[in-house]
Write a protein that holds these residues in place. Structure first.
Motif, PDB file in Angstrom:
ATOM      1  N   LEU A  18       0.836  -1.207   0.000  1.00 16.19           N
ATOM      2  CA  LEU A  18       0.000   0.000   0.000  1.00 16.19           C
ATOM      3  C   LEU A  18       0.869   1.254   0.000  1.00 16.19           C
ATOM      4  CD1 LEU A  18      -2.773   1.343   0.181  1.00 16.19           C
ATOM      5  CD2 LEU A  18      -2.639   1.091   2.669  1.00 16.19           C
ATOM      6  N   PHE A  19       1.940   1.246   0.789  1.00 16.64           N
ATOM      7  CA  PHE A  19       2.833   2.398   0.839  1.00 16.64           C
ATOM      8  C   PHE A  19       3.484   2.644  -0.522  1.00 16.64           C
ATOM      9  CE2 PHE A  19       6.637   4.803   1.996  1.00 16.64           C
ATOM     10  CZ  PHE A  19       6.062   5.785   2.784  1.00 16.64           C
ATOM     11  N   VAL A  20       3.934   1.566  -1.174  1.00 19.42           N
ATOM     12  CA  VAL A  20       4.529   1.706  -2.510  1.00 19.42           C
ATOM     13  C   VAL A  20       3.510   2.307  -3.467  1.00 19.42           C
ATOM     14  CG1 VAL A  20       5.365   0.402  -4.519  1.00 19.42           C
ATOM     15  CG2 VAL A  20       6.272  -0.093  -2.246  1.00 19.42           C
ATOM     16  N   SER A  21       2.261   1.877  -3.370  1.00 20.11           N
ATOM     17  CA  SER A  21       1.233   2.389  -4.292  1.00 20.11           C
ATOM     18  C   SER A  21       0.984   3.877  -4.119  1.00 20.11           C
ATOM     19  CB  SER A  21      -0.077   1.612  -4.120  1.00 20.11           C
ATOM     20  OG  SER A  21      -0.728   1.987  -2.921  1.00 20.11           O
ATOM     21  N   THR A  22       1.294   4.414  -2.935  1.00 18.85           N
ATOM     22  CA  THR A  22       1.110   5.862  -2.733  1.00 18.85           C
ATOM     23  C   THR A  22       2.273   6.667  -3.295  1.00 18.85           C
ATOM     24  OG1 THR A  22       2.173   5.895  -0.554  1.00 18.85           O
ATOM     25  CG2 THR A  22      -0.199   5.476  -0.615  1.00 18.85           C
ATOM     26  N   LEU A  23       3.399   5.996  -3.540  1.00 21.75           N
ATOM     27  CA  LEU A  23       4.594   6.700  -4.016  1.00 21.75           C
ATOM     28  C   LEU A  23       4.718   6.735  -5.534  1.00 21.75           C
ATOM     29  CD1 LEU A  23       7.214   5.223  -1.521  1.00 21.75           C
ATOM     30  CD2 LEU A  23       5.994   7.401  -1.348  1.00 21.75           C
ATOM     31  N   VAL A  24       4.049   5.828  -6.227  1.00 22.30           N
ATOM     32  CA  VAL A  24       4.230   5.694  -7.673  1.00 22.30           C
ATOM     33  C   VAL A  24       2.931   6.009  -8.405  1.00 22.30           C
ATOM     34  CG1 VAL A  24       6.056   3.964  -7.368  1.00 22.30           C
ATOM     35  CG2 VAL A  24       3.699   3.217  -7.655  1.00 22.30           C
ATOM     36  N   THR A  62       1.816  -3.183  12.230  1.00 20.31           N
ATOM     37  CA  THR A  62       0.943  -2.102  12.684  1.00 20.31           C
ATOM     38  C   THR A  62       1.501  -0.741  12.265  1.00 20.31           C
ATOM     39  OG1 THR A  62       0.266  -3.443  14.573  1.00 20.31           O
ATOM     40  CG2 THR A  62      -0.136  -1.079  14.720  1.00 20.31           C
ATOM     41  N   VAL A  63       2.787  -0.539  12.461  1.00 23.35           N
ATOM     42  CA  VAL A  63       3.415   0.745  12.115  1.00 23.35           C
ATOM     43  C   VAL A  63       3.356   0.994  10.609  1.00 23.35           C
ATOM     44  CG1 VAL A  63       5.627   1.981  12.052  1.00 23.35           C
ATOM     45  CG2 VAL A  63       4.890   0.843  14.151  1.00 23.35           C
ATOM     46  N   VAL A  64       3.766  -0.002   9.828  1.00 20.00           N
ATOM     47  CA  VAL A  64       3.796   0.170   8.366  1.00 20.00           C
ATOM     48  C   VAL A  64       2.399   0.360   7.801  1.00 20.00           C
ATOM     49  CG1 VAL A  64       4.307  -1.017   6.200  1.00 20.00           C
ATOM     50  CG2 VAL A  64       5.978  -1.016   8.020  1.00 20.00           C
ATOM     51  N   LEU A  65       1.444  -0.426   8.256  1.00 24.87           N
ATOM     52  CA  LEU A  65       0.081  -0.292   7.748  1.00 24.87           C
ATOM     53  C   LEU A  65      -0.516   1.065   8.133  1.00 24.87           C
ATOM     54  CD1 LEU A  65      -1.795  -1.964   6.027  1.00 24.87           C
ATOM     55  CD2 LEU A  65      -2.743  -2.966   8.093  1.00 24.87           C
ATOM     56  N   THR A  66      -0.253   1.515   9.336  1.00 21.75           N
ATOM     57  CA  THR A  66      -0.745   2.830   9.762  1.00 21.75           C
ATOM     58  C   THR A  66      -0.125   3.943   8.919  1.00 21.75           C
ATOM     59  OG1 THR A  66      -1.044   2.011  12.009  1.00 21.75           O
ATOM     60  CG2 THR A  66      -0.944   4.397  11.735  1.00 21.75           C
ATOM     61  N   LEU A  67       1.190   3.878   8.728  1.00 21.33           N
ATOM     62  CA  LEU A  67       1.861   4.894   7.895  1.00 21.33           C
ATOM     63  C   LEU A  67       1.339   4.862   6.463  1.00 21.33           C
ATOM     64  CD1 LEU A  67       5.562   4.594   9.105  1.00 21.33           C
ATOM     65  CD2 LEU A  67       3.972   6.475   9.530  1.00 21.33           C
ATOM     66  N   ALA A  68       1.123   3.665   5.926  1.00 20.12           N
ATOM     67  CA  ALA A  68       0.650   3.537   4.547  1.00 20.12           C
ATOM     68  C   ALA A  68      -0.758   4.106   4.398  1.00 20.12           C
ATOM     69  CB  ALA A  68       0.681   2.076   4.117  1.00 20.12           C
ATOM     70  N   VAL A  69      -1.626   3.822   5.349  1.00 19.77           N
ATOM     71  CA  VAL A  69      -3.001   4.352   5.275  1.00 19.77           C
ATOM     72  C   VAL A  69      -2.985   5.878   5.396  1.00 19.77           C
ATOM     73  CG1 VAL A  69      -5.218   4.423   6.486  1.00 19.77           C
ATOM     74  CG2 VAL A  69      -4.124   2.231   6.041  1.00 19.77           C
ATOM     75  N   ARG A  70      -2.150   6.406   6.276  1.00 17.84           N
ATOM     76  CA  ARG A  70      -2.048   7.875   6.392  1.00 17.84           C
ATOM     77  C   ARG A  70      -1.497   8.496   5.116  1.00 17.84           C
ATOM     78  NH1 ARG A  70       0.074   8.764  12.555  1.00 17.84           N
ATOM     79  NH2 ARG A  70      -1.914   8.255  13.518  1.00 17.84           N
ATOM     80  N   GLN A  71      -0.459   7.876   4.554  1.00 12.59           N
ATOM     81  CA  GLN A  71       0.126   8.367   3.303  1.00 12.59           C
ATOM     82  C   GLN A  71      -0.909   8.304   2.179  1.00 12.59           C
ATOM     83  OE1 GLN A  71       2.961   9.852   2.727  1.00 12.59           O
ATOM     84  NE2 GLN A  71       3.027   9.813   0.526  1.00 12.59           N
ATOM     85  N   TYR A  72      -1.670   7.243   2.139  1.00 13.10           N
ATOM     86  CA  TYR A  72      -2.716   7.102   1.130  1.00 13.10           C
ATOM     87  C   TYR A  72      -3.762   8.213   1.294  1.00 13.10           C
ATOM     88  CZ  TYR A  72      -6.688   5.384  -1.457  1.00 13.10           C
ATOM     89  OH  TYR A  72      -7.737   5.285  -2.310  1.00 13.10           O
ATOM     90  N   GLY A  73      -4.144   8.482   2.547  1.00 10.82           N
ATOM     91  CA  GLY A  73      -5.114   9.537   2.815  1.00 10.82           C
ATOM     92  C   GLY A  73      -4.621  10.905   2.349  1.00 10.82           C
ATOM     93  N   ARG A  74      -3.331  11.155   2.527  1.00 10.04           N
ATOM     94  CA  ARG A  74      -2.737  12.424   2.060  1.00 10.04           C
ATOM     95  C   ARG A  74      -2.741  12.519   0.545  1.00 10.04           C
ATOM     96  NH1 ARG A  74       2.111  11.599   5.418  1.00 10.04           N
ATOM     97  NH2 ARG A  74       1.325  11.877   7.493  1.00 10.04           N
ATOM     98  N   ARG A  75      -2.422  11.400  -0.105  1.00  7.57           N
ATOM     99  CA  ARG A  75      -2.335  11.414  -1.575  1.00  7.57           C
ATOM    100  C   ARG A  75      -3.716  11.566  -2.201  1.00  7.57           C
ATOM    101  NH1 ARG A  75       2.504  10.080  -4.686  1.00  7.57           N
ATOM    102  NH2 ARG A  75       0.977   9.869  -6.328  1.00  7.57           N
TER     103      ARG A  75
END
Length: 189
Positions: A93-99, A174-187
């Motif tokens: 999910l985090f990768v998907s927010t970066l590309v 938990t940390v990675v999924l939380t960061l990814a969801v927040r990053q997704y929300g920002r994008r």
């Protein structure tokens, strides 16, 4: 098995969400009355299930085709895999927010997975790596999942024996999924 579960959890998640972004359906979905948590769950749970089904098939092939003895608890393996997949899905999910394209998602994901696999102890024991690499390997969820799989399947370890790597995976996931969801929300937001 760890490689296959990692690929499904990370690569397929990243590719799917980026594909939605490329087609424009992600924007359409983001304006629906679904909450962000429900939307994320709907996107991630299918890959979580697919990865667990893939693990099941891999374990069946290992047992009945290659006759690999499995000394430990299979439910414990699945519990560990379910926790590990939180980290793998979060990374995807985090990768998907970066590309922005599927090709970029594939390249970035393969780069991350390659580093994870090389520093996991799968090919080279972690204790034979330089000290700095051993410290870096502690941040590698693949290393901890491999540790769990080896301990449970080959040595018959119990939940108490693998408590440390399970805890590390749970925190990392938990940390990675939380960061990814927040990053997704920002994008998207």
């Amino acid at each position: 098995l760890v490689q296959l579960v990692t690929l499904v959890g990370t690569l397929m998640t990243a590719m799917n969400i980026v594909r939605e972004k490329e087609l424009g359906t992600l924007d359409q979905l983001s304006v629906t009355p679904l909450s962000q948590s429900v939307f994320m769950a709907a996107k991630l749970i299918p890959f979580w299930i697919i990865a667990l089904v893939e693990l099941t098939l891999g374990l069946l092939v290992a047992r009945f085709v290659f006759h690999i003895p499995m000394l430990g608890s299979i439910p414990l393996v699945f519990a560990a895999a379910a926790i590990y997949l939180l980290a793998a899905l979060g990374i995807g999910l985090f990768v998907s927010t970066l590309v922005d394209t599927q090709q970029q998602a594939m390249f970035v994901t393969f780069f991350i997975i390659m580093i994870y696999l090389l520093m996991s102890g799968l090919f080279t024991p972690v204790r034979s790596m330089p000290t700095w690499a051993q410290w870096m390997a502690e941040l590698n969820p693949v290393k901890h999942f491999i540790e769990i799989m080896r301990a449970v399947l080959l040595k018959g370890a119990t939940a108490r024996d693998i408590l440390r790597p399970i805890a590390i995976l749970a925190v990392f996931g938990t940390v990675v999924l939380t960061l990814a969801v927040r990053q997704y929300g920002r994008r998207v937001g």
